[in-house]
Design an enzyme around this catalytic site. Structure first.
Site, PDB file in Angstrom:
ATOM      1  N   CYS A 305       0.861  -1.205  -0.101  1.00  0.00           N
ATOM      2  CA  CYS A 305      -0.212   0.160  -0.046  1.00  0.00           C
ATOM      3  C   CYS A 305       0.812   1.030  -0.245  1.00  0.00           C
ATOM      4  O   CYS A 305       0.706   2.379  -0.891  1.00  0.00           O
ATOM      5  CB  CYS A 305      -1.000   0.051   1.085  1.00  0.00           C
ATOM      6  N   ASP A 429      -7.504   5.319  -1.568  1.00  0.00           N
ATOM      7  CA  ASP A 429      -7.084   4.107  -0.755  1.00  0.00           C
ATOM      8  C   ASP A 429      -6.420   3.247  -1.692  1.00  0.00           C
ATOM      9  O   ASP A 429      -7.015   2.554  -2.606  1.00  0.00           O
ATOM     10  CB  ASP A 429      -8.433   3.377  -0.222  1.00  0.00           C
ATOM     11  N   HIS A 431      -5.347   0.350  -1.030  1.00  0.00           N
ATOM     12  CA  HIS A 431      -5.625  -0.952  -0.795  1.00  0.00           C
ATOM     13  C   HIS A 431      -6.902  -1.719  -1.649  1.00  0.00           C
ATOM     14  O   HIS A 431      -7.278  -2.996  -1.708  1.00  0.00           O
ATOM     15  CB  HIS A 431      -6.271  -1.343   0.353  1.00  0.00           C
TER      16      HIS A 431
END
Length: 472
Positions: A305, A429, A431
């Protein structure tokens, strides 16, 4: 600082005309001044061609042909000089209509939702009216240099809903003539002996009210050698000297042209801003790409990440023209950390996490970009950082990487109220593991506004705030 934070907040329709004009001239001398005179004469002929009756502009993917210098003649007959510009969209064949078997010759009732830019093609009628005569051949033997190149004409104008086709096309012809003048200037400036550089038109979106402007650069000459021209442009348009408005990477991206690399750009632009009492919104400035898990045939699910957040930051520096270096791969990021002495050689090719301090080191090593680090001992303290974060987006405008525990995210902006202290964070994000589907990404909150409870209240966080080089 007025920096365009969006490429889609434009109203009206952009008319863009492109097409080749052949520049051909015979240079019977090597005398620089005489050669320049011949080239200037050829440009004068091209400008006359643009004003001649043989000029034809066609609307791409449509049956529309317009002769603007022939009493504004057009086909189909429904198109008149007083037709509103936006009506041209009704004639354009879209991919959906093609797949459903509809014919392009019929007028469309429905406007294409993506056609905010109408593309036109520039052509010249080759045949001319007049009496036929037999050709006469003569032969002269002499040494000469024949100069032949194709000028890639590319002009844009912004129209409003009130503009008629006649008004808009008059402005387009002015833009074509003006572009030929700029091309002549660039070609003569960069002429070495009998070698000339092809002029390259580029469009740039400047802060309002300046809007879209076109600049002509010599093709093949790198940005590093065009600083003088950029300084002149900054003075001409009264722009500050600390943002690279006119580097090639900053060229305007037209709304109906897909990016070739497949990454989504600026997914946050489709989101609605949160409403806070007396709150203001402070956003990333400029363009970035969304980098996340599982892209580039790389399985980094569960450990990559921070690498992806760093890639998003690097894409921002690349797309604002601060660097020509491509976005680094995981291995290149790891090698950079070995090169600066932060990691052992065995780190390259591993699946080890990195954090904000490593992100700072890589930005410095690969892009020569410095960063500030903000330490937060527990997540509950992030709510008090509104002023510092708002100031960062106002002055630097770069994406922020935030790491805490084993999770990393990218902060793209804050909504913050100075009076109440209320705050929301715009989070990208890394992820996410799915396809480049803007609707899924925004509906499911992979790019979205989050409250202070988004952070682990007891975990520590480090924020890496990249600093923008103050260059032109």
């Amino acid at each position: 600082m007025g920096v365009p934070d969006s490429q889609s907040s434009d109203t009206g329709i952009i008319l863009r005309v492109r097409g080749p004009l052949e520049l051909k001239c015979q240079l019977d001398t090597t005398d620089a001044l005489l050669m320049q005179k011949v080239i200037s004469g050829t440009f004068e002929t091209l400008r006359a061609q643009v004003k001649s009756e043989s000029l034809v502009l066609t609307v791409c993917d449509s049956p529309v042909f317009i002769w603007p210098n022939r009493g504004f003649h057009a086909t189909p007959v429904e198109i008149t000089p007083n037709t509103p510009c936006e009506d041209l969209q009704q004639w354009i064949q879209t991919d959906e209509q093609e797949s459903s078997g509809k014919r392009s010759g019929k007028k469309k009732n429905k406007k294409s939702s993506t056609a905010t830019a109408i593309n036109l093609h520039l052509m010249m009628e080759v045949t001319t009216k007049g009496p036929l005569s037999a050709p006469i051949l003569s032969r002269t033997v002499q040494k000469s240099h024949f100069l032949s190149t194709t000028l890639p004409m590319d002009c844009v104008i912004r129209t409003t809903s009130k503009d008629t086709i006649k008004d808009a096309f008059e402005r387009l012809l002015e833009a074509l003539t003006d572009q030929l003048c700029k091309m002549e200037k660039v070609m003569l400036q960069h002429m070495k002996g009998t070698t000339v550089l092809v002029p390259e038109p580029l469009h740039f979106l400047l802060p309002e009210p300046k809007g879209l402007v076109t600049v002509v650069y010599p093709a093949g000459v790198p940005d590093s050698q065009l600083e003088t021209q950029r300084r002149e442009l900054h003075q001409q348009f009264e722009l500050p000297d600390d943002w690279p408005y006119f580097r090639r990477a900053n060229a305007y991206h037209f709304p109906n042209e897909p990016y070739k690399d497949g990454y989504l750009r600026n997914p946050h632009l489709v989101l609605t801003h949160p409403s806070l009492d007396t709150g203001k919104v402070y956003l990333v400035q400029g363009i970035y790409s969304y980098h996340h898990y599982m892209q580039d045939h790389m399985d980094d699910n569960g450990w990559g990440c921070a690498y992806r957040s760093l890639q998003t930051i690097c894409s921002w520096f690349q797309q604002q023209g601060y660097t020509e270096r491509p976005v680094p791969t995981h291995k290149e990021i790891q090698q950079a950390l070995v090169d600066v002495g932060d990691k052992q050689g065995s780190f390259v090719g591993s699946r080890q996490w990195i954090g904000s301090i490593e992100v700072q080191a890589v930005l410095n090593q690969l892009l020569e970009v410095t960063s500030k680090i903000m330490f937060v001992s527990q997540g509950s303290e992030l709510g008090s950082k509104g002023r510092e974060l708002a100031n960062h987006f106002l002055t630097e405008g770069t994406p922020i990487m935030i790491g805490g525990g084993v999770l990393a995210h990218t902060i793209l902006g804050v909504a913050w109220s100075e009076t109440t202290g209320q705050i929301r964070y715009l989070i990208l994000d890394p992820h996410y593991t799915g396809a480049e589907d803007l609707q899924v990404i925004t509906d499911k909150g992979w790019c979205g506004w989050k409250g202070p409870d988004f952070w682990d209240q007891t975990a520590y966080y480090n924020l890496c705030l990249p600093q923008r080089p103050k260059v032109i």
